[in-house]
Motif scaffolding. Structure first.
Motif, PDB file in Angstrom:
ATOM      1  N   THR A 230     -33.691  15.955 -25.175  1.00  0.00           N
ATOM      2  CA  THR A 230     -34.738  15.089 -25.731  1.00  0.00           C
ATOM      3  C   THR A 230     -34.154  14.140 -26.765  1.00  0.00           C
ATOM      4  N   PHE A 231     -33.352  14.683 -27.679  1.00  0.00           N
ATOM      5  CA  PHE A 231     -32.699  13.843 -28.689  1.00  0.00           C
ATOM      6  C   PHE A 231     -31.663  12.908 -28.065  1.00  0.00           C
TER       7      PHE A 231
ATOM      8  N   ASP B 129     -41.502   4.062 -26.689  1.00  0.00           N
ATOM      9  CA  ASP B 129     -41.888   4.214 -25.281  1.00  0.00           C
ATOM     10  C   ASP B 129     -40.957   5.132 -24.487  1.00  0.00           C
ATOM     11  N   LEU B 130     -39.949   5.669 -25.130  1.00  0.00           N
ATOM     12  CA  LEU B 130     -39.001   6.528 -24.412  1.00  0.00           C
ATOM     13  C   LEU B 130     -39.649   7.855 -24.038  1.00  0.00           C
TER      14      LEU B 130
ATOM     15  N   HIS C  93     -42.900  12.815 -20.475  1.00  0.00           N
ATOM     16  CA  HIS C  93     -43.630  12.970 -21.734  1.00  0.00           C
ATOM     17  C   HIS C  93     -43.000  12.094 -22.813  1.00  0.00           C
ATOM     18  N   LEU C  94     -43.852  11.481 -23.621  1.00  0.00           N
ATOM     19  CA  LEU C  94     -43.344  10.689 -24.740  1.00  0.00           C
ATOM     20  C   LEU C  94     -42.522  11.579 -25.676  1.00  0.00           C
ATOM     21  N   ILE C  95     -41.411  11.047 -26.166  1.00  0.00           N
ATOM     22  CA  ILE C  95     -40.573  11.820 -27.090  1.00  0.00           C
ATOM     23  C   ILE C  95     -41.117  11.736 -28.505  1.00  0.00           C
ATOM     24  N   LEU C  96     -41.511  10.535 -28.915  1.00  0.00           N
ATOM     25  CA  LEU C  96     -42.050  10.326 -30.259  1.00  0.00           C
ATOM     26  C   LEU C  96     -43.546  10.047 -30.182  1.00  0.00           C
TER      27      LEU C  96
ATOM     28  N   LEU D  59     -43.073  14.773 -27.831  1.00  0.00           N
ATOM     29  CA  LEU D  59     -42.477  16.091 -27.631  1.00  0.00           C
ATOM     30  C   LEU D  59     -41.888  16.661 -28.927  1.00  0.00           C
ATOM     31  N   LEU D  60     -41.231  15.825 -29.732  1.00  0.00           N
ATOM     32  CA  LEU D  60     -40.610  16.328 -30.958  1.00  0.00           C
ATOM     33  C   LEU D  60     -41.642  16.880 -31.930  1.00  0.00           C
TER      34      LEU D  60
END
Length: 434
Positions: A144-145, A214-215, A220-223, A231-232
């Motif tokens: 994810t990161f 938008d990443l 699923h959206l990360i931010l 997700l974070l």
């Protein structure tokens, strides 16, 4: 020294243990993610429980050793008092033998506790390593990161982060020194370490500059944005607190926003850490030392036991809340296990333990005596061989003339010669045989 936290630790022993514990942590996270609860806080608690259960045999031995040590301490102190004013070598050896006999009686080793601590130490250090650098050991979190890091590196090589001010600059200086110095995977890993340590407000600044909103990862959206949680945030949310932020950061933001629930929750982390640590220490068997030499040591230990919870509270206040959650979970699990272990140990009859150990000690001494007899036999054989080479007789049935001749030869032998040494060994053996 370069710090590349995402790269798995390669320290001797600790690195190997960290990799094994990392597999456990990743397995736990994958299971709770599969059932729909991808939460780092919950994973840390379950991970702490599993590791403490794996260490349970060592914990039981340590508790048993502590209780037996307290039981035998009066006997050891009596021996020390007996030889207190005797400084000669014979008295020192006699004291050591009597103390060793007490240890044998109770079935413990003087170095037993040290050995258990030496085994536990790399495990605890590796456990801390895994918790502190979760993206390095849990693939889904690291991936994810990585998407964010790849976008940043492809944009300007993280130039914005390298030239940032305030808290971002401090984080980069601590965890991201390899961003500019490294290349490829090394630079990306270092950048992931930085992103993992940034507070949500700093990460929002980075996201705005690099257009990371938008990443996505696996659709699923990360931010997070105004309408969707990323997700974070889902990973790091534990009872309403973002465990990626320190209580210090949460308190400052919660106070300005009048978010009293977050404020109380953030304050409770360092407070609970100190309280649970204190309770855990109180439940550990304390040494019962009455002589003056050990009183100072006991006072030092007591002072350390009081100071450690305070340090724990301070660290939990300044470090990410996830570390505080780990310390609290670890202290609670340790406390529960110690209560159970102590109850079981209290039911045991120490007199029966001493009897069993006395039997074991007697068998061990018998084995040692047999080995000594074998060594003496070989020593006598070697003596006869040396005497034969020196022209001496070691036969007990030889005539009186032979004995006289041997005695004369022994008296005439030069000091330091093989003959003289053989005579000394022979005389020693004859005296012992009498």
């Amino acid at each position: 020294m370069k710090v590349i936290l995402l790269t798995k630790d390669d320290t001797f022993i600790i690195g190997w243990v960290a990799r094994l514990l990392g597999l456990i942590m990743e397995g736990i996270f994958n299971v709770i993610d599969f059932i729909g609860i991808p939460n780092i806080g919950l994973a840390i608690i379950l991970f702490t429980i599993v590791v403490n259960l794996l260490l349970l045999p060592l914990t039981i031995k340590q508790q048993k050793f502590s209780k037996l040590s307290n039981k035998m301490q009066p006997e050891i102190q009596a021996i020390q008092a007996k030889y207190k004013n005797k400084k000669d070598n014979e008295s020192a050896m006699a004291q050591n033998q009597e103390i060793q006999a007490v240890y044998a009686k109770y079935g413990v080793s003087a170095s037993g506790s040290c050995v258990q601590l030496l085994i536990q130490m790399p495990i605890l250090l590796a456990l801390y390593r895994v918790i502190y650098a979760i993206p390095a050991y849990v693939g889904k979190i690291g991936d994810t990161f990585r998407i964010l890091a790849d976008k940043i590196m492809s944009t300007d090589g993280a130039a914005f982060l390298l030239n940032a001010e305030d808290t971002i600059k401090n984080t980069v200086s601590m965890y991201g020194r390899s961003i500019a110095e490294g290349t490829g995977e090394t630079a990306v890993n270092s950048l992931i370490d930085v992103l993992n340590k940034l507070s949500t407000s700093d990460l929002a600044l980075v996201s705005e500059h690099y257009n990371l909103a938008d990443l996505t990862y696996n659709g699923h959206l990360i931010l997070s944005n105004e309408t969707t949680r990323g997700l974070l945030d889902i990973y790091n949310n534990f009872l309403g607190l973002n465990i990626a932020n320190s209580p210090q950061h949460i308190i400052s933001g919660a106070y300005s926003d009048k978010a009293w629930g977050l404020l109380i929750g953030a304050i409770m982390i360092p407070v609970l850490s100190a309280v649970t640590q204190l309770i855990s220490i109180k439940l550990m068997p304390q040494p019962e030392n009455k002589n003056s030499e050990n009183n100072s040591m006991a006072s030092s230990m007591k002072m350390m036991n009081m100071v450690m919870p305070v340090f724990s509270a301070w660290f939990c206040f300044t470090l990410p809340s996830g570390m505080g959650l780990y310390w609290i979970a670890s202290a609670v699990v340790r406390t529960i296990l110690m209560i159970i272990i102590n109850k079981q140990l209290d039911k045991m009859s120490f007199d029966d333990i001493i009897k069993k150990n006395s039997v074991k000690s007697a068998k061990k001494l018998e084995k040692i005596h047999k080995q000594q007899e074998i060594l003496n036999t070989y020593a006598n054989m070697n003596t006869k061989s040396i005497a034969g080479k020196a022209g001496l007789s070691t036969d007990n049935n030889s005539s009186g003339d032979s004995k006289t001749t041997n005695a004369d030869n022994g008296s005439k032998a030069k000091s330091g010669s093989i003959a003289s040494k053989a005579n000394l060994v022979k005389e020693f053996n004859e005296k012992n045989n009498k």
